[in-house]
Design a protein around this motif. Sequence first.
Motif, PDB file in Angstrom:
ATOM      1  N   ALA A  75       0.834  -1.206   0.000  1.00 26.69           N
ATOM      2  CA  ALA A  75       0.000   0.000   0.000  1.00 26.69           C
ATOM      3  C   ALA A  75       0.869   1.257   0.000  1.00 26.69           C
ATOM      4  CB  ALA A  75      -0.931  -0.006   1.209  1.00 26.69           C
ATOM      5  N   GLU A  76       1.956   1.251   0.795  1.00 26.35           N
ATOM      6  CA  GLU A  76       2.848   2.415   0.822  1.00 26.35           C
ATOM      7  C   GLU A  76       3.581   2.569  -0.502  1.00 26.35           C
ATOM      8  OE1 GLU A  76       4.112   2.766   5.510  1.00 26.35           O
ATOM      9  OE2 GLU A  76       5.082   1.254   4.256  1.00 26.35           O
ATOM     10  N   ALA A  77       3.977   1.446  -1.116  1.00 30.55           N
ATOM     11  CA  ALA A  77       4.652   1.517  -2.412  1.00 30.55           C
ATOM     12  C   ALA A  77       3.735   2.115  -3.472  1.00 30.55           C
ATOM     13  CB  ALA A  77       5.111   0.120  -2.833  1.00 30.55           C
ATOM     14  N   ARG A  78       2.464   1.786  -3.415  1.00 31.88           N
ATOM     15  CA  ARG A  78       1.506   2.360  -4.367  1.00 31.88           C
ATOM     16  C   ARG A  78       1.340   3.858  -4.151  1.00 31.88           C
ATOM     17  NH1 ARG A  78      -3.220  -2.360  -4.232  1.00 31.88           N
ATOM     18  NH2 ARG A  78      -2.080  -3.885  -5.556  1.00 31.88           N
ATOM     19  N   LYS A  79       1.341   4.283  -2.895  1.00 33.51           N
ATOM     20  CA  LYS A  79       1.253   5.716  -2.609  1.00 33.51           C
ATOM     21  C   LYS A  79       2.469   6.455  -3.154  1.00 33.51           C
ATOM     22  CE  LYS A  79      -1.538   5.416   1.622  1.00 33.51           C
ATOM     23  NZ  LYS A  79      -1.559   5.701   3.082  1.00 33.51           N
ATOM     24  N   LEU A  80       3.656   5.863  -3.000  1.00 34.90           N
ATOM     25  CA  LEU A  80       4.869   6.490  -3.500  1.00 34.90           C
ATOM     26  C   LEU A  80       4.845   6.574  -5.026  1.00 34.90           C
ATOM     27  CD1 LEU A  80       7.443   4.736  -1.143  1.00 34.90           C
ATOM     28  CD2 LEU A  80       6.791   7.142  -1.077  1.00 34.90           C
ATOM     29  N   ALA A  81       4.445   5.483  -5.673  1.00 36.02           N
ATOM     30  CA  ALA A  81       4.389   5.481  -7.137  1.00 36.02           C
ATOM     31  C   ALA A  81       3.356   6.478  -7.647  1.00 36.02           C
ATOM     32  CB  ALA A  81       4.072   4.076  -7.640  1.00 36.02           C
ATOM     33  N   ASP A  82       2.222   6.560  -6.967  1.00 36.06           N
ATOM     34  CA  ASP A  82       1.175   7.509  -7.372  1.00 36.06           C
ATOM     35  C   ASP A  82       1.641   8.951  -7.185  1.00 36.06           C
ATOM     36  OD1 ASP A  82      -1.770   8.104  -8.002  1.00 36.06           O
ATOM     37  OD2 ASP A  82      -1.502   9.115  -6.083  1.00 36.06           O
ATOM     38  N   ALA A  83       2.371   9.209  -6.098  1.00 34.22           N
ATOM     39  CA  ALA A  83       2.869  10.568  -5.852  1.00 34.22           C
ATOM     40  C   ALA A  83       3.879  10.971  -6.922  1.00 34.22           C
ATOM     41  CB  ALA A  83       3.507  10.639  -4.468  1.00 34.22           C
ATOM     42  N   ALA A  84       4.753  10.033  -7.329  1.00 29.12           N
ATOM     43  CA  ALA A  84       5.726  10.335  -8.375  1.00 29.12           C
ATOM     44  C   ALA A  84       5.032  10.618  -9.703  1.00 29.12           C
ATOM     45  CB  ALA A  84       6.709   9.176  -8.523  1.00 29.12           C
ATOM     46  N   GLU A  85       3.987   9.861 -10.003  1.00 30.73           N
ATOM     47  CA  GLU A  85       3.262  10.064 -11.259  1.00 30.73           C
ATOM     48  C   GLU A  85       2.539  11.405 -11.264  1.00 30.73           C
ATOM     49  OE1 GLU A  85      -0.078   7.788 -14.060  1.00 30.73           O
ATOM     50  OE2 GLU A  85       0.487   6.974 -12.099  1.00 30.73           O
ATOM     51  N   ARG A  86       1.919  11.756 -10.155  1.00 31.51           N
ATOM     52  CA  ARG A  86       1.196  13.027 -10.089  1.00 31.51           C
ATOM     53  C   ARG A  86       2.138  14.220 -10.102  1.00 31.51           C
ATOM     54  NH1 ARG A  86      -3.973  12.648  -5.969  1.00 31.51           N
ATOM     55  NH2 ARG A  86      -4.971  10.809  -6.904  1.00 31.51           N
ATOM     56  N   GLY A  87       3.251  14.105  -9.394  1.00 30.16           N
ATOM     57  CA  GLY A  87       4.183  15.230  -9.332  1.00 30.16           C
ATOM     58  C   GLY A  87       5.076  15.344 -10.549  1.00 30.16           C
ATOM     59  N   GLY A  88       5.235  14.239 -11.295  1.00 32.71           N
ATOM     60  CA  GLY A  88       6.051  14.279 -12.498  1.00 32.71           C
ATOM     61  C   GLY A  88       7.537  14.182 -12.261  1.00 32.71           C
ATOM     62  N   GLY A  89       7.963  13.840 -11.051  1.00 31.68           N
ATOM     63  CA  GLY A  89       9.383  13.720 -10.752  1.00 31.68           C
ATOM     64  C   GLY A  89       9.783  12.280 -10.519  1.00 31.68           C
ATOM     65  N   LEU A  90      11.051  12.080 -10.262  1.00 28.65           N
ATOM     66  CA  LEU A  90      11.578  10.752  -9.954  1.00 28.65           C
ATOM     67  C   LEU A  90      11.594  10.566  -8.449  1.00 28.65           C
ATOM     68  CD1 LEU A  90      13.180   8.098 -10.608  1.00 28.65           C
ATOM     69  CD2 LEU A  90      15.258   9.507 -10.503  1.00 28.65           C
ATOM     70  N   LEU A  91      11.146   9.403  -7.998  1.00 25.35           N
ATOM     71  CA  LEU A  91      11.213   9.063  -6.585  1.00 25.35           C
ATOM     72  C   LEU A  91      12.101   7.842  -6.439  1.00 25.35           C
ATOM     73  CD1 LEU A  91       8.345   9.192  -4.019  1.00 25.35           C
ATOM     74  CD2 LEU A  91      10.097   7.454  -3.864  1.00 25.35           C
ATOM     75  N   LEU A  92      13.222   8.000  -5.767  1.00 29.10           N
ATOM     76  CA  LEU A  92      14.170   6.912  -5.541  1.00 29.10           C
ATOM     77  C   LEU A  92      14.044   6.442  -4.101  1.00 29.10           C
ATOM     78  CD1 LEU A  92      17.418   8.125  -7.352  1.00 29.10           C
ATOM     79  CD2 LEU A  92      15.826   6.348  -8.092  1.00 29.10           C
ATOM     80  N   LEU A  93      13.844   5.156  -3.940  1.00 22.58           N
ATOM     81  CA  LEU A  93      13.689   4.553  -2.623  1.00 22.58           C
ATOM     82  C   LEU A  93      14.909   3.689  -2.343  1.00 22.58           C
ATOM     83  CD1 LEU A  93      11.933   3.961  -0.123  1.00 22.58           C
ATOM     84  CD2 LEU A  93      10.886   2.093  -1.415  1.00 22.58           C
ATOM     85  N   LEU A  94      15.675   4.020  -1.311  1.00 12.61           N
ATOM     86  CA  LEU A  94      16.862   3.257  -0.931  1.00 12.61           C
ATOM     87  C   LEU A  94      16.487   2.268   0.162  1.00 12.61           C
ATOM     88  CD1 LEU A  94      19.552   6.098  -0.760  1.00 12.61           C
ATOM     89  CD2 LEU A  94      18.661   4.880  -2.747  1.00 12.61           C
ATOM     90  N   THR A  95      16.718   0.975  -0.104  1.00 10.14           N
ATOM     91  CA  THR A  95      16.344  -0.069   0.848  1.00 10.14           C
ATOM     92  C   THR A  95      17.498  -1.050   1.017  1.00 10.14           C
ATOM     93  OG1 THR A  95      15.397  -1.517  -0.856  1.00 10.14           O
ATOM     94  CG2 THR A  95      13.920   0.101   0.175  1.00 10.14           C
ATOM     95  N   SER A  96      17.357  -1.927   1.990  1.00  6.63           N
ATOM     96  CA  SER A  96      18.330  -2.989   2.234  1.00  6.63           C
ATOM     97  C   SER A  96      17.737  -4.322   1.796  1.00  6.63           C
ATOM     98  CB  SER A  96      18.700  -3.040   3.721  1.00  6.63           C
ATOM     99  OG  SER A  96      17.536  -3.209   4.509  1.00  6.63           O
ATOM    100  N   PRO A  97      18.558  -5.329   1.483  1.00 12.49           N
ATOM    101  CA  PRO A  97      18.045  -6.617   0.999  1.00 12.49           C
ATOM    102  C   PRO A  97      17.098  -7.318   1.970  1.00 12.49           C
ATOM    103  CG  PRO A  97      20.383  -6.439   0.544  1.00 12.49           C
ATOM    104  CD  PRO A  97      20.026  -5.266   1.426  1.00 12.49           C
TER     105      PRO A  97
END
Length: 277
Positions: A150-172
């Motif tokens: 659900a949070e990943a979908r919110k992040l992807a939707d925010a990037a699409e609406r804002g028109g910018g790149l959203l980079l998510l740094l995570t660990s394995p």
Amino acid sequence: MGATQAVVEQLREKIRQLQAAPRRYLAVLRTGMEAVDALLPAGGFPLGQAVELCGEAASGRTSLALRAVSAAHREERLCAWVDGPRELYPPAAAALGVDLERRLIVRPQAPEQRVWAAVQLARSGAFACVVLDLTRGVGPAGRTPRVSLAEARKLADAAERGGGLLLLLTSPEAPADGMTRLRTEARDGKGWAVEVMRSRQGGTGSRAELPWSSVYPELGLEDGGRVLELPAEEPDPLEDFQRGQTAALRNGVGILGQRPGRDTPMPSFPEQLGAAR
């Protein structure tokens, strides 16, 4: 409350001034490393999308994100960095081409505010690149919290609406769900590698291996690094400051060998008085 509102208004005015400068249309952010950019179908990080950079510590994931930020700054765009671990070092970022005057650093107090902050920044449309660093940050049971679907979908939707790149740094051990994923990996001092683990645009399984000099050309690293050899005759600078323990200097066995009655025989009382038997 009044002081906080004044700071917000000042920030908004600064954003308006920076955005007023002439800019050209951007569709992607290129890192400048051809082997990495070629992994992505658009020839770079696509704007309007969320991309996950997953990797161990010192695997190049943060440096790769900083390269994307510096690409946005070369086009006179603004960027934001949600620093979850609170470990971002501005001088190191500046060395990779990041313009510190065009980057906003956000450090939320509560862990649950990090995703929320990234969503608001990306949705605003004011930033060409928003980085959300979740590589560290203790959650329940002492583990790094994992981004839910659900949070990943919110992040992807925010990037699409804002028109910018959203980079998510995570660990394995705590990857995100449902977004394009690139994995970074250190190659035992020989360099580093980037592999496409998940992509809806294709290219899954593509891999690029690069030397560390591709990320840090100013250091002049070759084949993963240098080996510095010190002259054999050079004295140890700490030798004059080292001294042995006084207990060991007494008789070679230390104080444990000089406890009368336990380690050595106890002289008799008459002998101590000098009396005859």
